[in-house]
Design an enzyme around this catalytic site. Structure first.
Site, short mmCIF file in Angstrom:
data_model
loop_
_atom_site.label_atom_id
_atom_site.label_comp_id
_atom_site.label_asym_id
_atom_site.label_seq_id
_atom_site.Cartn_x
_atom_site.Cartn_y
_atom_site.Cartn_z
N ASP A 73 7.10 22.53 -47.72
CA ASP A 73 7.03 21.12 -46.93
C ASP A 73 6.84 21.55 -45.48
O ASP A 73 7.90 22.07 -44.81
CB ASP A 73 8.41 20.33 -47.07
CG ASP A 73 8.17 19.15 -46.46
OD1 ASP A 73 7.82 19.04 -45.22
OD2 ASP A 73 8.67 18.14 -47.05
N HIS A 74 5.73 21.42 -44.87
CA HIS A 74 5.18 22.13 -43.50
C HIS A 74 6.15 21.62 -42.42
O HIS A 74 6.44 22.15 -41.56
CB HIS A 74 3.96 22.04 -43.38
CG HIS A 74 3.34 20.71 -42.80
ND1 HIS A 74 2.86 19.74 -43.51
CD2 HIS A 74 3.12 20.09 -41.36
CE1 HIS A 74 2.57 18.74 -42.80
NE2 HIS A 74 2.82 19.06 -41.62
N HIS A 133 8.17 15.00 -46.25
CA HIS A 133 8.54 15.49 -44.82
C HIS A 133 9.70 14.50 -44.32
O HIS A 133 10.56 15.33 -43.75
CB HIS A 133 7.43 15.29 -44.03
CG HIS A 133 6.19 15.63 -44.59
ND1 HIS A 133 6.07 17.14 -44.94
CD2 HIS A 133 4.85 15.37 -44.32
CE1 HIS A 133 4.80 17.23 -45.28
NE2 HIS A 133 3.88 16.28 -45.00
#
Ligand code: BG6
Length: 506
Positions: free
Chosen positions: A181-182, A244
């Site tokens: 999950d950047h 996110h």
């Protein structure tokens, strides 16, 4: 486990956008900083036929175009570690050939069995590729560690997420799976933990006694660009909230972990997800707002509406804006509303967590006061990363006029401190086997479970409006009504389009 285990880094989907924009530039940056292991090779895999040299040339161009780091002197040395092999992803027979190529490469570069498989492919392949790798024994850790990194989305809804989980866990252990999950790779998201747990002054206030509500806003000024086809299957809720923004929420709401061990942090995050109060189907109408951007003008330029974008159905009901209100049922947060809002084609690009504190119990200065807004702590995740505290101060002169002023810190004030990209940080962690900043299976499932009533109602209940909003606006006014409390509202860091359309007040 050594931090610098030699290994081969395999990217499936190597001819795609993510590989060239993010993954390879991040790997080069790690290389220049001396953060790759002494022996390292990158094996690109996709359906297309490339020679090693052609692929190297493409990656060299990508590193120069999507630069992560200014020093480009060592590009040739780096690309000499890159190789390529084609695989037909859904053909079982192709994986035997792939295995042979991998083994041959191991001998050529003298690297043992440690292997990281990064799936930068369409999500439909997330179950398929790891299954095929396992069928040729490439999940076995007898000769060295094997890890799989998966991009989001992890499933399309609760049911498909469970099916994906079962299929992955059939062949792979949870410790081998790294779900990227950047947002968790962003420096400022990690700084949430430091702000909260390295300072004595915030944590005593961080609860229902002092906080009125918590807001998480992630606005984007861009539209769906060329991703209309994907976005039609997703929408804002799945694209941003399910992953996110719920992760950012968990970092904001979690209890202090007992240590920095990945398990300790992930356990606290999971508890937050498990404490989310389910949204009842009949409450979706009042707790969730959806919208879609309409054609408009920004700085006099015509902007297409969502339904006119490439790959989008002309009658699409996909939301490009989502706002939800919810509660965390535990002792710290009992009764405190949390709000998440995200959308495309909003006036600016900004992601921030805003802690809205309660007002003073008595307005001593009310007659003269221009300041009637309670304190806010704004944790700006991007751009212009930093922290801002808004408080009231006496306006100099006669009387007791109070004005709101800011105490702020900008990361950019730290000289010589480069902020690594989220991918750089996460790739590095995955090489070390550190899963702290990756989403664990149970979290993902809990997040889907929580959003299921909203997803279902938006799909089936035609009476729930999909509000149109002009591109470049903050969405439909109805979202303001979500926020509880007299004079309480979302924070609008810029009400009007700034000249460059990118930045507004921190
Ligand atoms: C991606 C979404 O995961 O995150 C995109 O699919 C979105 O739609 C992007 O634009 C936002 O990421 P960032 O880092 O630019 O905030």
């Amino acid at each position: 486990m050594s931090e610098k285990d030699n290994h081969i880094y395999v990217i499936f989907g190597a001819s795609g956008d993510l590989t060239k924009r993010k993954l390879v530039p991040a790997l080069y940056s790690l290389f220049v900083q001396g953060l790759l292991p002494p022996e390292f090779a990158l094996l690109g895999v996709s359906r297309s036929l490339f020679t090693d040299d052609a692929f190297r040339a493409a990656m060299k161009a990508a590193i120069l175009e999507f630069k992560e780091i200014d020093d480009t002197a060592r590009i040739d040395e780096f690309v000499s570690k890159i190789f390529y092999t084609p695989v037909q992803f859904d053909e079982a027979s192709s994986y035997q050939a792939f295995k042979q190529r991998l083994e041959q490469l191991r001998e050529e570069v003298n690297i043992g069995g440690n292997t990281l498989f990064y799936l930068s492919t369409p999500p439909s392949l997330y179950g398929i590729i790891p299954g095929h790798l396992a069928s040729v024994g490439l999940n076995s850790q007898d000769d060295g560690w094997k890890r799989v990194i998966i991009e989001k989305p992890f499933g399309y809804d609760l049911e498909s997420a469970i099916a994906l989980k079962d299929s992955l866990l059939h062949d792979w252990a949870e410790e081998q799976l790294f779900r990227i999950d950047h947002y968790l790779g962003k420096e400022t998201v990690q700084n949430l933990l430091v702000t909260r747990f390295a300072n004595g002054i915030f944590e005593p206030l961080w609860n229902r006694n002092y906080i009125h509500h918590v807001e998480i806003t992630s606005a984007e000024s861009i539209g769906v660009e060329k991703r209309g086809g994907y976005y039609e299957t997703s929408g804002a809720l799945r694209d941003m909230v399910q992953n996110h923004l719920l992760q950012v929420m968990a970092f904001t709401a979690m209890e202090s972990p007992s240590s920095l061990e990945p398990m300790a942090i992930r356990n606290e995050i999971l508890k937050v997800f498990q404490s989310l109060r389910p949204i009842r189907p009949e409450d979706v109408k009042t707790q969730a707002i959806r919208g879609q951007y309409l054609a408009s003008h920004i700085k006099k330029e015509p902007i297409a509406g969502y339904r006119e974008e490439e790959g989008v159905n002309a009658e699409s009901l996909t939301e490009t804006y989502a706002a939800i209100k919810f509660y965390i049922d535990n002792w710290r947060w009992g009764g405190v509303p949390f709000y998440i809002r995200t959308g495309k084609r909003l006036p600016t690009r900004v992601t921030e967590v805003v802690i809205h504190f309660k007002s003073t119990p008595h307005f001593l200065f009310k007659q003269d006061s221009a300041h009637n807004s309670p304190n806010q702590l704004v944790i700006r995740i991007q751009p212009d990363e930093g922290i801002l505290l808004k408080f009231g101060m006496k306006t100099p002169g006669a009387g007791f006029e109070v004005q709101t002023v800011n105490m702020d810190f900008h990361y950019s004030d730290l000289s010589n401190q480069r902020i690594p990209s989220a991918y750089e940080r996460l790739i590095y962690d995955s090489m070390k086997g550190d899963a702290t900043l990756f989403a664990r299976t149970e979290e993902v499932i809990e997040a889907w479970k929580f959003l299921s009533p909203v997803i279902e109602a938006w799909k089936n209940d035609k009476d729930i409006p999909l509000y149109g909003y002009p591109a470049g606006s903050w969405g439909h006014d109805t979202a303001d009504e979500l926020v509880e409390g007299a004079e309480m509202t979302w924070r609008y860091p810029c009400k009007n389009l700034s000249d460059d359309g990118i930045y507004c007040e921190l």
